[in-house]
Design an enzyme around this catalytic site. Structure first.
Site, mmCIF file in Angstrom:
data_model
loop_
_atom_site.group_PDB
_atom_site.id
_atom_site.type_symbol
_atom_site.label_atom_id
_atom_site.label_comp_id
_atom_site.label_asym_id
_atom_site.label_seq_id
_atom_site.Cartn_x
_atom_site.Cartn_y
_atom_site.Cartn_z
ATOM 1 N N ARG A 78 25.833 -150.621 45.330
ATOM 2 C CA ARG A 78 24.961 -149.436 45.336
ATOM 3 C C ARG A 78 24.032 -149.515 44.129
ATOM 4 O O ARG A 78 24.491 -149.562 42.992
ATOM 5 C CB ARG A 78 25.818 -148.160 45.257
ATOM 6 C CG ARG A 78 24.988 -146.911 45.094
ATOM 7 C CD ARG A 78 25.820 -145.640 45.031
ATOM 8 N NE ARG A 78 24.919 -144.530 44.800
ATOM 9 C CZ ARG A 78 25.012 -143.654 43.803
ATOM 10 N NH1 ARG A 78 26.022 -143.704 42.948
ATOM 11 N NH2 ARG A 78 24.121 -142.704 43.669
ATOM 12 N N HIS A 122 17.467 -141.629 41.656
ATOM 13 C CA HIS A 122 18.499 -141.497 40.614
ATOM 14 C C HIS A 122 17.764 -141.135 39.320
ATOM 15 O O HIS A 122 17.825 -141.852 38.331
ATOM 16 C CB HIS A 122 19.308 -142.787 40.501
ATOM 17 C CG HIS A 122 20.644 -142.627 39.824
ATOM 18 N ND1 HIS A 122 21.834 -143.026 40.397
ATOM 19 C CD2 HIS A 122 20.984 -142.134 38.613
ATOM 20 C CE1 HIS A 122 22.835 -142.779 39.565
ATOM 21 N NE2 HIS A 122 22.347 -142.251 38.469
ATOM 22 N N GLU A 167 23.237 -136.924 42.642
ATOM 23 C CA GLU A 167 23.624 -135.818 41.762
ATOM 24 C C GLU A 167 22.469 -134.846 41.489
ATOM 25 O O GLU A 167 22.010 -134.700 40.338
ATOM 26 C CB GLU A 167 24.179 -136.351 40.437
ATOM 27 C CG GLU A 167 25.395 -137.244 40.599
ATOM 28 C CD GLU A 167 25.996 -137.690 39.271
ATOM 29 O OE1 GLU A 167 25.470 -137.312 38.210
ATOM 30 O OE2 GLU A 167 26.999 -138.410 39.292
ATOM 31 N N ASN A 295 30.531 -138.257 43.763
ATOM 32 C CA ASN A 295 30.818 -138.877 42.465
ATOM 33 C C ASN A 295 31.840 -138.013 41.766
ATOM 34 O O ASN A 295 31.637 -136.801 41.634
ATOM 35 C CB ASN A 295 29.557 -138.946 41.593
ATOM 36 C CG ASN A 295 28.509 -139.879 42.177
ATOM 37 O OD1 ASN A 295 28.763 -140.596 43.139
ATOM 38 N ND2 ASN A 295 27.318 -139.858 41.591
ATOM 39 N N TYR A 297 34.547 -137.680 38.343
ATOM 40 C CA TYR A 297 35.020 -138.194 37.057
ATOM 41 C C TYR A 297 36.157 -137.375 36.453
ATOM 42 O O TYR A 297 37.075 -137.919 35.867
ATOM 43 C CB TYR A 297 33.859 -138.251 36.050
ATOM 44 C CG TYR A 297 32.836 -139.307 36.413
ATOM 45 C CD1 TYR A 297 32.951 -140.608 35.932
ATOM 46 C CD2 TYR A 297 31.773 -139.019 37.268
ATOM 47 C CE1 TYR A 297 32.031 -141.583 36.268
ATOM 48 C CE2 TYR A 297 30.843 -139.988 37.618
ATOM 49 C CZ TYR A 297 30.978 -141.273 37.118
ATOM 50 O OH TYR A 297 30.069 -142.245 37.471
ATOM 51 N N GLU A 366 30.640 -142.961 43.132
ATOM 52 C CA GLU A 366 30.866 -143.295 41.715
ATOM 53 C C GLU A 366 32.224 -142.784 41.282
ATOM 54 O O GLU A 366 32.609 -141.665 41.628
ATOM 55 C CB GLU A 366 29.829 -142.625 40.793
ATOM 56 C CG GLU A 366 28.450 -143.196 40.822
ATOM 57 C CD GLU A 366 27.492 -142.465 39.877
ATOM 58 O OE1 GLU A 366 27.950 -141.899 38.857
ATOM 59 O OE2 GLU A 366 26.290 -142.451 40.195
HETATM 60 O O1 IFM Z 1 25.878 -142.771 34.241
HETATM 61 C C1 IFM Z 1 26.033 -141.670 35.076
HETATM 62 C C2 IFM Z 1 25.305 -141.894 36.377
HETATM 63 O O2 IFM Z 1 23.965 -142.163 36.198
HETATM 64 C C3 IFM Z 1 25.430 -140.664 37.253
HETATM 65 N N1 IFM Z 1 26.787 -140.248 37.378
HETATM 66 C C4 IFM Z 1 27.587 -140.125 36.189
HETATM 67 C C5 IFM Z 1 27.480 -141.393 35.371
HETATM 68 C C6 IFM Z 1 28.341 -141.276 34.095
HETATM 69 O O3 IFM Z 1 27.925 -140.208 33.322
#
Ligand code: IFM
Length: 459
Positions: A78, A122, A167, A295, A297, A366
């Site tokens: 990606r 992006h 995002e 995405n 985290y 992500e």
């Molecule tokens: O680096 C970023 C990415 O560009 C978008 N999602 C979160 C990642 C980590 O912060």
């Protein structure tokens, strides 16, 4: 026996990057300036004054990076396309050299047996469009559709998977309200207008992609799992506001064709007095998708916070009317993000519970962690914390699938250490170390772990 989580046949493993974070060559072959060039060149906004001018020099070194992907054994890569390489002024003439770059990259991937997955936005908006109002205006959504049509016409025969926006929460709220991302604005209404126009741009881009015969079309959201700091009524109400701003502002129009029922209690007159919505927008935004990119985290712990009269422009910002509380008792990554894999499972299961059959198949576009990597001899990195993060989150993902969420693939963030936006190069997310002085790539222990995990799926 290994301790690798196992996934069904056909599950896609991939790696992800983004244009401004890795490409460099910021003024080469006709690329126009983007809002991130302007932002990063403004003193004091990015740590250490870092910019994406050179980044990982991927623009020149992409064959080497594709070789790393091939060696890793991923089925898909990606990447994102830099709008200002294709339409340098945001509108008007198309730059053939920009199209050629992505065409070469796609061919290199295909000859390595790797499926390209392209993100169209992006965050590198052409500066010329920001000068005319950026995402605050509907015009930007219309220009985005024109750019999408050009790219799709050139690449949709070879790129099977398309992501319109990455995002949009960051684009709208970090960009136009908190000011921590380009263009660095600190507005209330402007951020809500941006959120809406991003969704309109998505809808128009879906139409352009379909018209060009694109096979799989989706959008990527950074959905958050917001947890109350206490079970007080005030903190629970703060979670509703956080959920509205982080999640429902996107998922409700996209998946249910409606605006969030909680938007007035979240944004007050900023949303009731708006005039940027038009009849027909919800139908445009809620067109069927082939997949939803997510995405993920970390979870966010939310507490009530008083409305700061002194800063009304920040009424929609994450740190006004609610605040993030540091979670204790868990490890934190180098971003100071708490590591709670179970909340990944819960986020996905709750999403499925909320939207049922209206939730399209999911790709995790992500997931990964920034760690304080220490380079050993020859630049090698024994990043045990990142390995544990990846293993535990893949296991949590598998649990969500077992609970009934249809997930088709997973992309690790990121293939390479790269420009982490306002944090510059100080935060390293890569499974491959980049020595920025020499541009040498050195696979970390996490790269070798991910490679072995992918190979183990084949039995
Ligand atoms: O680096 C970023 C990415 O560009 C978008 N999602 C979160 C990642 C980590 O912060």
């Amino acid at each position: 026996m290994s301790d690798f989580p196992s996934f069904p046949p056909g599950f896609v493993f991939g790696a992800a990057t983004a244009s401004y974070q890795i490409e460099g060559a910021a003024r080469e072959d006709g690329r126009g300036p983007s809002i991130w060039d302007t932002y990063s060149h403004t003193p004091g906004l990015v740590a250490d004054g870092d910019t994406g001018d050179v980044a990982c020099d991927h623009y020149h070194r992409y064959p080497q990076d594709v070789a790393l992907l091939r060696e890793l054994g991923v089925g898909s890569y990606r990447f994102s396309i830099a709008w200002p390489r294709i339409v340098p002024d945001g509108a008007g003439p198309v730059n053939p050299k920009g199209l050629d770059f992505y065409s070469r990259l796609v061919d290199e991937l295909l000859s390595a047996g790797i499926e390209p997955a392209a993100t169209l936005y992006h965050w590198d908006l052409p500066q010329a469009l920001e000068d005319r109002g950026g995402w605050r205006t509907r015009e930007t959504a219309e220009r985005f559709a024109e750019y999408t049509a050009v790219v799709a016409e050139h690449l949709s025969d070879r790129v099977p998977r398309w992501i319109t926006l990455n995002e949009p929460w960051c684009s709208a709220f970090l960009g136009y309200s908190v000011g921590r991302h380009a263009p660095g604005a600190r507005e209330g209404r402007g951020a809500l207008a941006a959120a809406h126009h991003l969704l309109v741009g998505h809808g128009l881009a879906v139409q352009a992609l379909r018209a060009a015969g694109a096979r799989e079309v989706g959008i990527t959201l950074n959905l958050d799992r917001n947890l109350p700091a206490t079970d007080s009524a005030a903190d629970l109400a703060a979670v509703v506001r956080a959920d509205t701003q982080h999640n429902l502002v996107w998922t409700e129009p996209l998946l249910a064709g409606r605006y969030p029922a909680t938007e007035e209690e979240t944004w007050g007159e900023l949303i009731t007095g708006q005039d940027f919505r038009r009849d027909g927008d919800l139908e445009l935004i809620s067109q069927p998708l082939d997949f939803l990119g997510i995405n993920y985290y970390r979870p966010i712990v939310v507490a009530d916070a008083p409305y700061r009269e002194d800063d009304p422009a920040r009424r929609v910002a994450t740190d006004n009317r609610y605040q993030e509380v540091r979670l204790s008792g868990v490890r934190h990554t180098a971003m100071d993000w708490p590591v709670v894999p179970g909340s990944f499972t819960e986020l996905l299961v709750e999403l499925k519970d909320r939207y049922g059959d209206a939730l399209p198949p999911v790709f995790i576009t992500e997931n990964g962690s920034a760690e304080d990597d220490e380079a050993g001899p020859g630049g090698t990195v024994d990043d045990v914390d990142r390995v544990a993060y990846l293993r535990d989150h893949l296991t949590a993902l598998r649990a969500a699938m077992d609970a009934g969420v249809e997930v088709r693939g997973y992309y690790v963030w990121s293939l390479l250490d790269n420009f982490e936006w306002a944090f510059g190069y100080a935060k390293r997310f890569g499974i491959v170390r980049v020595d920025y002085a020499t541009q040498r790539r050195i696979p970390k222990a996490s790269y070798h772990w991910y490679k072995a995990m992918i190979a183990a799926q084949r039995g």
